[in-house]
Scaffold this motif. Sequence first.
Motif, PDB file in Angstrom:
ATOM      1  N   GLY A 180       0.781  -1.226   0.000  1.00 14.44           N
ATOM      2  CA  GLY A 180       0.000   0.000   0.000  1.00 14.44           C
ATOM      3  C   GLY A 180       0.812   1.274   0.000  1.00 14.44           C
ATOM      4  N   ASN A 181       2.113   1.155   0.203  1.00  9.68           N
ATOM      5  CA  ASN A 181       2.961   2.348   0.177  1.00  9.68           C
ATOM      6  C   ASN A 181       3.035   2.927  -1.230  1.00  9.68           C
ATOM      7  OD1 ASN A 181       3.645   2.473   2.904  1.00  9.68           O
ATOM      8  ND2 ASN A 181       5.298   1.005   2.651  1.00  9.68           N
ATOM      9  N   THR A 182       3.189   4.231  -1.285  1.00 12.77           N
ATOM     10  CA  THR A 182       3.280   4.926  -2.569  1.00 12.77           C
ATOM     11  C   THR A 182       4.471   5.873  -2.579  1.00 12.77           C
ATOM     12  OG1 THR A 182       1.783   6.661  -1.779  1.00 12.77           O
ATOM     13  CG2 THR A 182       0.790   4.837  -3.004  1.00 12.77           C
ATOM     14  N   ASN A 183       4.981   6.105  -3.762  1.00 17.17           N
ATOM     15  CA  ASN A 183       6.027   7.105  -3.967  1.00 17.17           C
ATOM     16  C   ASN A 183       5.650   7.952  -5.169  1.00 17.17           C
ATOM     17  OD1 ASN A 183       7.848   6.425  -1.905  1.00 17.17           O
ATOM     18  ND2 ASN A 183       8.802   4.840  -3.158  1.00 17.17           N
ATOM     19  N   TYR A 184       6.012   9.214  -5.103  1.00 15.63           N
ATOM     20  CA  TYR A 184       5.712  10.127  -6.212  1.00 15.63           C
ATOM     21  C   TYR A 184       6.939  10.965  -6.537  1.00 15.63           C
ATOM     22  CZ  TYR A 184       0.847   9.048  -5.130  1.00 15.63           C
ATOM     23  OH  TYR A 184      -0.336   8.390  -4.907  1.00 15.63           O
ATOM     24  N   ALA A 185       7.068  11.297  -7.808  1.00 15.98           N
ATOM     25  CA  ALA A 185       8.086  12.264  -8.196  1.00 15.98           C
ATOM     26  C   ALA A 185       7.718  13.610  -7.590  1.00 15.98           C
ATOM     27  CB  ALA A 185       8.158  12.376  -9.716  1.00 15.98           C
ATOM     28  N   ASP A 186       8.729  14.386  -7.256  1.00 15.94           N
ATOM     29  CA  ASP A 186       8.467  15.685  -6.635  1.00 15.94           C
ATOM     30  C   ASP A 186       7.562  16.560  -7.503  1.00 15.94           C
ATOM     31  OD1 ASP A 186      11.781  16.070  -5.130  1.00 15.94           O
ATOM     32  OD2 ASP A 186       9.982  15.031  -4.433  1.00 15.94           O
ATOM     33  N   SER A 187       7.714  16.430  -8.789  1.00 13.60           N
ATOM     34  CA  SER A 187       6.970  17.281  -9.712  1.00 13.60           C
ATOM     35  C   SER A 187       5.466  17.012  -9.711  1.00 13.60           C
ATOM     36  CB  SER A 187       7.511  17.122 -11.135  1.00 13.60           C
ATOM     37  OG  SER A 187       7.422  15.769 -11.545  1.00 13.60           O
ATOM     38  N   VAL A 188       5.039  15.869  -9.173  1.00  8.36           N
ATOM     39  CA  VAL A 188       3.612  15.533  -9.199  1.00  8.36           C
ATOM     40  C   VAL A 188       3.018  15.349  -7.817  1.00  8.36           C
ATOM     41  CG1 VAL A 188       3.969  14.412 -11.437  1.00  8.36           C
ATOM     42  CG2 VAL A 188       3.854  13.012  -9.360  1.00  8.36           C
ATOM     43  N   LYS A 189       3.841  15.450  -6.784  1.00 12.16           N
ATOM     44  CA  LYS A 189       3.332  15.257  -5.421  1.00 12.16           C
ATOM     45  C   LYS A 189       2.213  16.243  -5.118  1.00 12.16           C
ATOM     46  CE  LYS A 189       7.331  13.275  -3.044  1.00 12.16           C
ATOM     47  NZ  LYS A 189       8.463  13.533  -2.125  1.00 12.16           N
ATOM     48  N   GLY A 190       1.163  15.710  -4.528  1.00  8.26           N
ATOM     49  CA  GLY A 190       0.025  16.549  -4.188  1.00  8.26           C
ATOM     50  C   GLY A 190      -0.966  16.727  -5.330  1.00  8.26           C
ATOM     51  N   ARG A 191      -0.577  16.299  -6.532  1.00  5.95           N
ATOM     52  CA  ARG A 191      -1.475  16.440  -7.686  1.00  5.95           C
ATOM     53  C   ARG A 191      -1.870  15.094  -8.292  1.00  5.95           C
ATOM     54  NH1 ARG A 191       0.258  18.741 -12.174  1.00  5.95           N
ATOM     55  NH2 ARG A 191       2.450  18.159 -11.894  1.00  5.95           N
ATOM     56  N   PHE A 192      -1.017  14.107  -8.201  1.00  2.88           N
ATOM     57  CA  PHE A 192      -1.290  12.788  -8.778  1.00  2.88           C
ATOM     58  C   PHE A 192      -1.508  11.790  -7.645  1.00  2.88           C
ATOM     59  CE2 PHE A 192       1.132  13.178 -13.094  1.00  2.88           C
ATOM     60  CZ  PHE A 192       0.477  14.362 -13.339  1.00  2.88           C
ATOM     61  N   THR A 193      -2.412  10.845  -7.880  1.00  3.58           N
ATOM     62  CA  THR A 193      -2.670   9.777  -6.922  1.00  3.58           C
ATOM     63  C   THR A 193      -2.745   8.457  -7.655  1.00  3.58           C
ATOM     64  OG1 THR A 193      -3.950  11.292  -5.523  1.00  3.58           O
ATOM     65  CG2 THR A 193      -4.199   8.929  -5.110  1.00  3.58           C
ATOM     66  N   ILE A 194      -1.936   7.500  -7.212  1.00  6.56           N
ATOM     67  CA  ILE A 194      -1.926   6.171  -7.809  1.00  6.56           C
ATOM     68  C   ILE A 194      -2.755   5.231  -6.947  1.00  6.56           C
ATOM     69  CG2 ILE A 194       0.212   5.510  -6.638  1.00  6.56           C
ATOM     70  CD1 ILE A 194       0.954   3.865  -9.135  1.00  6.56           C
ATOM     71  N   SER A 195      -3.449   4.315  -7.580  1.00  8.17           N
ATOM     72  CA  SER A 195      -4.237   3.335  -6.835  1.00  8.17           C
ATOM     73  C   SER A 195      -4.343   2.049  -7.641  1.00  8.17           C
ATOM     74  CB  SER A 195      -5.621   3.871  -6.500  1.00  8.17           C
ATOM     75  OG  SER A 195      -6.344   4.165  -7.681  1.00  8.17           O
ATOM     76  N   ILE A 196      -4.683   0.973  -6.947  1.00  7.18           N
ATOM     77  CA  ILE A 196      -4.885  -0.328  -7.587  1.00  7.18           C
ATOM     78  C   ILE A 196      -6.187  -0.921  -7.061  1.00  7.18           C
ATOM     79  CG2 ILE A 196      -4.002  -2.666  -7.903  1.00  7.18           C
ATOM     80  CD1 ILE A 196      -1.182  -1.555  -7.395  1.00  7.18           C
ATOM     81  N   ASP A 197      -7.012  -1.393  -7.960  1.00  8.94           N
ATOM     82  CA  ASP A 197      -8.235  -2.117  -7.594  1.00  8.94           C
ATOM     83  C   ASP A 197      -8.066  -3.544  -8.087  1.00  8.94           C
ATOM     84  OD1 ASP A 197     -10.719  -3.240  -7.325  1.00  8.94           O
ATOM     85  OD2 ASP A 197     -11.809  -1.476  -7.998  1.00  8.94           O
ATOM     86  N   ASN A 198      -7.667  -4.421  -7.200  1.00  7.93           N
ATOM     87  CA  ASN A 198      -7.413  -5.797  -7.632  1.00  7.93           C
ATOM     88  C   ASN A 198      -8.690  -6.550  -7.975  1.00  7.93           C
ATOM     89  OD1 ASN A 198      -4.813  -7.135  -8.069  1.00  7.93           O
ATOM     90  ND2 ASN A 198      -4.240  -6.218  -6.118  1.00  7.93           N
ATOM     91  N   ALA A 199      -9.813  -6.110  -7.448  1.00 11.17           N
ATOM     92  CA  ALA A 199     -11.077  -6.753  -7.826  1.00 11.17           C
ATOM     93  C   ALA A 199     -11.350  -6.540  -9.311  1.00 11.17           C
ATOM     94  CB  ALA A 199     -12.217  -6.196  -6.996  1.00 11.17           C
ATOM     95  N   LYS A 200     -10.929  -5.398  -9.825  1.00 11.35           N
ATOM     96  CA  LYS A 200     -11.114  -5.082 -11.245  1.00 11.35           C
ATOM     97  C   LYS A 200      -9.844  -5.333 -12.049  1.00 11.35           C
ATOM     98  CE  LYS A 200     -14.643  -1.559 -10.456  1.00 11.35           C
ATOM     99  NZ  LYS A 200     -15.051  -0.146 -10.652  1.00 11.35           N
ATOM    100  N   LYS A 201      -8.775  -5.735 -11.373  1.00  9.52           N
ATOM    101  CA  LYS A 201      -7.489  -5.960 -12.030  1.00  9.52           C
ATOM    102  C   LYS A 201      -7.076  -4.708 -12.818  1.00  9.52           C
ATOM    103  CE  LYS A 201      -7.087 -10.203 -10.568  1.00  9.52           C
ATOM    104  NZ  LYS A 201      -8.198 -10.144  -9.599  1.00  9.52           N
ATOM    105  N   THR A 202      -7.235  -3.586 -12.189  1.00  7.75           N
ATOM    106  CA  THR A 202      -6.979  -2.299 -12.844  1.00  7.75           C
ATOM    107  C   THR A 202      -6.263  -1.349 -11.898  1.00  7.75           C
ATOM    108  OG1 THR A 202      -8.946  -2.551 -14.229  1.00  7.75           O
ATOM    109  CG2 THR A 202      -8.049  -0.334 -14.025  1.00  7.75           C
ATOM    110  N   GLY A 203      -5.287  -0.633 -12.449  1.00 11.55           N
ATOM    111  CA  GLY A 203      -4.641   0.429 -11.709  1.00 11.55           C
ATOM    112  C   GLY A 203      -5.042   1.767 -12.278  1.00 11.55           C
ATOM    113  N   TYR A 204      -4.874   2.805 -11.470  1.00  3.52           N
ATOM    114  CA  TYR A 204      -5.309   4.129 -11.881  1.00  3.52           C
ATOM    115  C   TYR A 204      -4.243   5.168 -11.534  1.00  3.52           C
ATOM    116  CZ  TYR A 204      -9.831   1.776 -11.828  1.00  3.52           C
ATOM    117  OH  TYR A 204     -10.854   0.887 -12.052  1.00  3.52           O
ATOM    118  N   LEU A 205      -4.273   6.248 -12.285  1.00  2.00           N
ATOM    119  CA  LEU A 205      -3.485   7.427 -11.946  1.00  2.00           C
ATOM    120  C   LEU A 205      -4.420   8.619 -12.072  1.00  2.00           C
ATOM    121  CD1 LEU A 205      -0.623   8.432 -11.165  1.00  2.00           C
ATOM    122  CD2 LEU A 205      -0.302   8.997 -13.586  1.00  2.00           C
TER     123      LEU A 205
END
Length: 120
Positions: free
Chosen positions: A54-79
């Motif tokens: 569940g840990n996440t890392n972001y490039a400094d240029s996108v921190k606070g604006r981009f959010t990554i997630s994974i829904d394994n029930a749908k076998k899909t990731g999101y940005l």
Amino acid sequence: VQLQASGGGLVQAGGSLRLSCAASGIIFSINDMGWYRQAPGKQRELVATMFSDGNTNYADSVKGRFTISIDNAKKTGYLQMIRLKPEDTAVYYCNADMRRSRWGPQSNYWGQGTLVTVSS
């Protein structure tokens, strides 16, 4: 097994987009996922990573604006991308470590790119 990235498009600065990365084929789980981008004339860069714990890392240029997630029930990731800037314009690629069965080995896969264009 394939990864299919989608959701790119043209958006004005300040707008939002949500990219999706869907796994097809026989997949037990998406473990780790990364989103990369490559702007014209530049090297591909890692913008966001999500790990199986569940840990996440972001490039400094996108921190606070981009959010990554994974829904394994749908076998899909999101940005999820908000407050987009012209400098976010790039082809975005997803990359994932996935298992095809509970006890099987983990393999790495790349999706094809999806173009995000942010106009000023």
